[in-house]
Motif scaffolding. Structure first.
Motif, short mmCIF file in Angstrom:
data_model
loop_
_atom_site.label_atom_id
_atom_site.label_comp_id
_atom_site.label_asym_id
_atom_site.label_seq_id
_atom_site.Cartn_x
_atom_site.Cartn_y
_atom_site.Cartn_z
N ASN A 39 0.84 -1.20 0.00
CA ASN A 39 0.00 0.00 0.00
C ASN A 39 0.87 1.25 0.00
N PRO A 47 -8.68 4.58 3.98
CA PRO A 47 -7.93 3.31 3.88
C PRO A 47 -8.16 2.61 2.55
N LEU A 48 -7.14 1.90 2.12
CA LEU A 48 -7.28 1.00 0.97
C LEU A 48 -7.96 -0.26 1.45
N LYS A 49 -8.89 -0.76 0.67
CA LYS A 49 -9.50 -2.04 0.99
C LYS A 49 -9.24 -2.97 -0.19
N HIS A 51 -9.51 -7.28 -1.64
CA HIS A 51 -10.04 -8.63 -1.45
C HIS A 51 -9.45 -9.51 -2.56
N GLU A 61 -11.26 -10.09 2.96
CA GLU A 61 -11.06 -8.64 2.84
C GLU A 61 -9.97 -8.19 3.78
N TYR A 62 -9.19 -7.22 3.32
CA TYR A 62 -8.12 -6.72 4.17
C TYR A 62 -7.89 -5.25 3.86
N SER A 63 -7.42 -4.55 4.87
CA SER A 63 -7.14 -3.14 4.71
C SER A 63 -5.70 -2.87 5.16
N TRP A 89 -10.51 -1.16 -3.48
CA TRP A 89 -11.41 -0.03 -3.28
C TRP A 89 -10.64 1.10 -2.60
N TRP A 90 -10.83 2.31 -3.10
CA TRP A 90 -10.20 3.48 -2.49
C TRP A 90 -10.99 4.70 -2.94
#
Ligand SMILES: *[C@@H]1O[C@H](CO)[C@@H](O)[C@H](O)[C@H]1NC(C)=O
Ligand SMILES: *[C@@H]1O[C@H](CO)[C@@H](O)[C@H](O)[C@H]1NC(C)=O
Length: 149
Positions: A39, A47-49, A51, A61-63, A89-90
């Motif tokens: 990241n 936050p960036l998410k 998967h 899923e992780y951030s 996702w961002w």
């Protein structure tokens, strides 16, 4: 063919494959392969998410925190059938692509050979960068492969 169509096509190919992959699981490369997703988004943003998943593995899923290296290891199957893809996702942006589909170039269709036992991605404000070997310079560079949609 766009990427999601490609995935569906690939999954259909796996489904109709006569080979039972659960019985034919072997490492065909020395040591496990790794995928790293780092990241590199600015720390003051949302936050960036992400998967990531493969056909039979869901990494969930992780951030990852700013500068965090989200990574996992796996064995390549005979016939190079492993394919990992991720959603990102961002802000209101979304992107999805294969992060690993080839042991030599990290993803199919790339010409830059990868001599490392890992594929390294960086998620940046201006897109998704993959570490690739430049034959002319004999050096690795982070190359922009995908924009944020
Ligand atoms: C890979 O992820 C683990 C956590 O799963 C972390 O402890 C490690 O530092 C990461 N590897 C690198 C090179 O950052
Ligand atoms: C490799 O490096 C050379 C010299 O900097 C550059 O001209 C070329 O575009 C690079 N090739 C790739 C595939 O990035």
């Amino acid at each position: 063919m766009n990427l999601s169509m490609f995935n569906i096509f690939f999954f259909l190919l796996l489904l109709i494959s006569p080979l039972d992959l659960s019985l034919a699981r072997h490492c065909v490369v020395e040591g496990p392969l790794q995928v790293h997703i780092i990241n590199k988004l600015p720390p003051n943003g949302p936050p960036l998410k992400l998967h990531c998943a493969a056909k039979d593995t869901d990494l969930g899923e992780y951030s990852p925190a700013p500068d965090e290296d989200f990574n996992w290891s796996f064995c390549e199957l005979i016939g190079f059938r492993t394919l990992y893809y991720c959603h990102f996702w961002w802000y209101s942006k979304v992107q999805m692509f294969d992060v690993y589909s080839d042991p030599y170039t990290c993803i199919k269709g790339q010409t830059a050979f990868n001599f490392l036992e890992y594929c390294k991605w960086e998620v940046r404000e201006n897109g998704f960068f993959l570490e690739q070997y430049n034959e002319t310079e004999k050096a690795y560079h982070m190359n922009l492969l995908y924009d944020w949609s």
